[in-house]
Design an enzyme around this catalytic site. Sequence first.
Site, PDB file in Angstrom:
ATOM      1  N   GLU A  40      -0.991 -26.509  -4.672  1.00  0.00           N
ATOM      2  CA  GLU A  40      -0.673 -25.293  -3.916  1.00  0.00           C
ATOM      3  C   GLU A  40       0.834 -25.232  -3.662  1.00  0.00           C
ATOM      4  OE1 GLU A  40      -2.213 -23.040   0.163  1.00  0.00           O
ATOM      5  OE2 GLU A  40      -2.274 -25.217   0.071  1.00  0.00           O
ATOM      6  N   LYS A 111      -5.467 -16.436  -2.614  1.00  0.00           N
ATOM      7  CA  LYS A 111      -6.206 -17.220  -1.623  1.00  0.00           C
ATOM      8  C   LYS A 111      -6.934 -16.303  -0.654  1.00  0.00           C
ATOM      9  CE  LYS A 111      -5.233 -20.983   1.675  1.00  0.00           C
ATOM     10  NZ  LYS A 111      -4.118 -21.791   2.232  1.00  0.00           N
ATOM     11  N   CYS A 152      -6.893 -24.607  -1.458  1.00  0.00           N
ATOM     12  CA  CYS A 152      -6.763 -25.346  -0.204  1.00  0.00           C
ATOM     13  C   CYS A 152      -7.825 -24.987   0.852  1.00  0.00           C
ATOM     14  CB  CYS A 152      -5.350 -25.163   0.353  1.00  0.00           C
ATOM     15  SG  CYS A 152      -4.881 -26.450   1.557  1.00  0.00           S
TER      16      CYS A 152
END
Length: 273
Positions: A40, A111, A152
């Site tokens: 990330e 994300k 994540c």
Amino acid sequence: MKVGLLQLTSSDDPEENLARTIALIRHGASKGARFIATPEVTNCVSTSRTHQTAVLRIEEEDLHLEELSRLAASLGLWLSIGSLALKSGDRFVNRSFLIDPNGEVVGRYDKIHMFDVEISPTETYRESDAYSAGDRAVLIPVEETKIGLSICYDLRFPHLYRALAQAGAQILLVPAAFSAVTGEAHWHTLLRARAIETGCFIVAAAQVGTHPAKRGKSRQTYGHSLVVNPWGEIISDAGTEPRLTLVDLDLSQVDSARKRVPSLLHDRPFEEP
């Protein structure tokens, strides 16, 4: 499939980070990796919104995306840029890219789940204050397999991974810059759980260590880039130093695990509480 994972300690200087990333990707290719994954925010780890505004670019102008796409083509490999922090209008996005051996972007994923947490009185994150959340799961065909994208904090939302697996994913990518505190408590357990629930390989390239910062407070991340097999066994752990790790994935293990415990086929409707 031979996979390479880059574990990085990215600073808040994108150009400095790019040089290190290119060197590790070249090293992975020289060792036979056909697919390489970065963590990330490969381009910039920063807690300062002012600094991010100064150094980040829109997708069309981002140097990392341009140079790494060119590198993938020159080396003839698949490349997952775990994510880049990018400008988007008056806000930012945390966007993952999958690049094919021709250097073409064949997948983008923004994300979905924003990291809005108070880990302690001195460690608080409000990703949604500056970043726009995605709203679409992404599954990409890669040679003889399919790869599901995530980033994540998505790791804490198992329905995303179940949906990807039921749509055909055999490999799930979880690039991360996981907090050192929550990483110690939850990282290995959550990644093993996602593998067990889906019968997928989990490939999780991570940021690690103390991230140098020219502006704002430096961040600490957990590291331990992992590969977990479809039975939930950890087959690679990169520890706590920047490095490249290489793993051979036997994709036949996906079918084997799912035949032993075919839970992806056993969903039943139920009344919500």
